[in-house]
Design a protein around this motif. Sequence first.
Motif, PDB file in Angstrom:
ATOM      1  N   MET A  29     -74.226  30.133 -86.750  1.00  0.00           N
ATOM      2  CA  MET A  29     -73.422  31.254 -87.224  1.00  0.00           C
ATOM      3  C   MET A  29     -72.139  31.278 -86.392  1.00  0.00           C
ATOM      4  O   MET A  29     -72.182  31.147 -85.170  1.00  0.00           O
ATOM      5  CB  MET A  29     -74.200  32.555 -87.034  1.00  0.00           C
ATOM      6  CG  MET A  29     -73.479  33.775 -87.532  1.00  0.00           C
ATOM      7  SD  MET A  29     -74.457  35.288 -87.300  1.00  0.00           S
ATOM      8  CE  MET A  29     -75.706  35.065 -88.550  1.00  0.00           C
ATOM      9  N   LYS A  30     -71.006  31.395 -87.061  1.00  0.00           N
ATOM     10  CA  LYS A  30     -69.727  31.521 -86.360  1.00  0.00           C
ATOM     11  C   LYS A  30     -69.017  32.760 -86.873  1.00  0.00           C
ATOM     12  O   LYS A  30     -68.906  32.950 -88.084  1.00  0.00           O
ATOM     13  CB  LYS A  30     -68.844  30.292 -86.571  1.00  0.00           C
ATOM     14  CG  LYS A  30     -67.533  30.418 -85.813  1.00  0.00           C
ATOM     15  CD  LYS A  30     -66.724  29.164 -85.793  1.00  0.00           C
ATOM     16  CE  LYS A  30     -65.491  29.417 -84.941  1.00  0.00           C
ATOM     17  NZ  LYS A  30     -64.723  28.229 -84.695  1.00  0.00           N
ATOM     18  N   ASP A  31     -68.564  33.598 -85.941  1.00  0.00           N
ATOM     19  CA  ASP A  31     -67.868  34.834 -86.320  1.00  0.00           C
ATOM     20  C   ASP A  31     -68.683  35.685 -87.292  1.00  0.00           C
ATOM     21  O   ASP A  31     -68.135  36.297 -88.200  1.00  0.00           O
ATOM     22  CB  ASP A  31     -66.508  34.520 -86.951  1.00  0.00           C
ATOM     23  CG  ASP A  31     -65.412  34.375 -85.925  1.00  0.00           C
ATOM     24  OD1 ASP A  31     -65.540  34.945 -84.825  1.00  0.00           O
ATOM     25  OD2 ASP A  31     -64.419  33.699 -86.234  1.00  0.00           O
ATOM     26  N   ARG A 110     -66.622  32.978 -71.734  1.00  0.00           N
ATOM     27  CA  ARG A 110     -67.963  32.703 -72.262  1.00  0.00           C
ATOM     28  C   ARG A 110     -68.605  33.977 -72.808  1.00  0.00           C
ATOM     29  O   ARG A 110     -68.340  35.069 -72.302  1.00  0.00           O
ATOM     30  CB  ARG A 110     -68.814  32.022 -71.203  1.00  0.00           C
ATOM     31  CG  ARG A 110     -69.725  32.845 -70.414  1.00  0.00           C
ATOM     32  CD  ARG A 110     -70.613  32.050 -69.460  1.00  0.00           C
ATOM     33  NE  ARG A 110     -69.859  31.332 -68.449  1.00  0.00           N
ATOM     34  CZ  ARG A 110     -69.704  30.002 -68.424  1.00  0.00           C
ATOM     35  NH1 ARG A 110     -70.271  29.243 -69.318  1.00  0.00           N
ATOM     36  NH2 ARG A 110     -68.995  29.437 -67.477  1.00  0.00           N
ATOM     37  N   PRO A 111     -69.446  33.834 -73.839  1.00  0.00           N
ATOM     38  CA  PRO A 111     -70.177  34.990 -74.363  1.00  0.00           C
ATOM     39  C   PRO A 111     -71.110  35.552 -73.287  1.00  0.00           C
ATOM     40  O   PRO A 111     -71.531  34.826 -72.383  1.00  0.00           O
ATOM     41  CB  PRO A 111     -71.003  34.416 -75.520  1.00  0.00           C
ATOM     42  CG  PRO A 111     -70.417  33.077 -75.804  1.00  0.00           C
ATOM     43  CD  PRO A 111     -69.756  32.610 -74.560  1.00  0.00           C
ATOM     44  N   GLY A 119     -65.291  38.251 -85.883  1.00  0.00           N
ATOM     45  CA  GLY A 119     -64.103  38.378 -85.052  1.00  0.00           C
ATOM     46  C   GLY A 119     -64.281  37.968 -83.598  1.00  0.00           C
ATOM     47  O   GLY A 119     -63.318  37.925 -82.846  1.00  0.00           O
ATOM     48  N   SER A 120     -65.524  37.660 -83.196  1.00  0.00           N
ATOM     49  CA  SER A 120     -65.787  37.316 -81.788  1.00  0.00           C
ATOM     50  C   SER A 120     -65.329  35.899 -81.449  1.00  0.00           C
ATOM     51  O   SER A 120     -65.048  35.590 -80.296  1.00  0.00           O
ATOM     52  CB  SER A 120     -67.283  37.437 -81.472  1.00  0.00           C
ATOM     53  OG  SER A 120     -68.023  36.425 -82.168  1.00  0.00           O
ATOM     54  N   GLY A 121     -65.303  35.023 -82.460  1.00  0.00           N
ATOM     55  CA  GLY A 121     -65.012  33.616 -82.196  1.00  0.00           C
ATOM     56  C   GLY A 121     -66.211  32.870 -81.633  1.00  0.00           C
ATOM     57  O   GLY A 121     -66.117  31.683 -81.330  1.00  0.00           O
TER      58      GLY A 121
END
Length: 132
Positions: A29-31, A110-111, A119-121
């Motif tokens: 999963m991305k964004d 980093r997360p 929207g987090s990237g």
Amino acid sequence: MVAVSAANDETAKDEMKNLEGTWQLLSAMKDGKETPAEVVKKIRVAIRGGKHTVYFGDEVAAKEIPFAVDPTKSPKTTVDTLPGGKEIKGIYKLEGDMLTSCVAETGKDRPSEFDSKPGSGHTLRVFKRVHL
């Protein structure tokens, strides 16, 4: 202080050994957007000697990208070093034959959690070890 660094180096080397092998992507999963299943099933990653190679079907998508881990952090951290020196920072957890990683976009912080909000990237991926 040197003894702590040496201990951490040994811990990182042991962790690298635990990560070695071939990993099949199960989900990504991305964004906040799920990667289509037909794409996911074509992606696998081979980890050897502190580097990883990404395969898309039979093609090499990224070859021998060096990375470092720090299993003493919570969550455990990774840093991929791309050609040209740019970095991708992430976190990961290894649970048996399952590997979960969450990475930021190139050059970003980093997360802090295993999540991929719109929207987090951030890219959240789950892999399963392939026993060849």
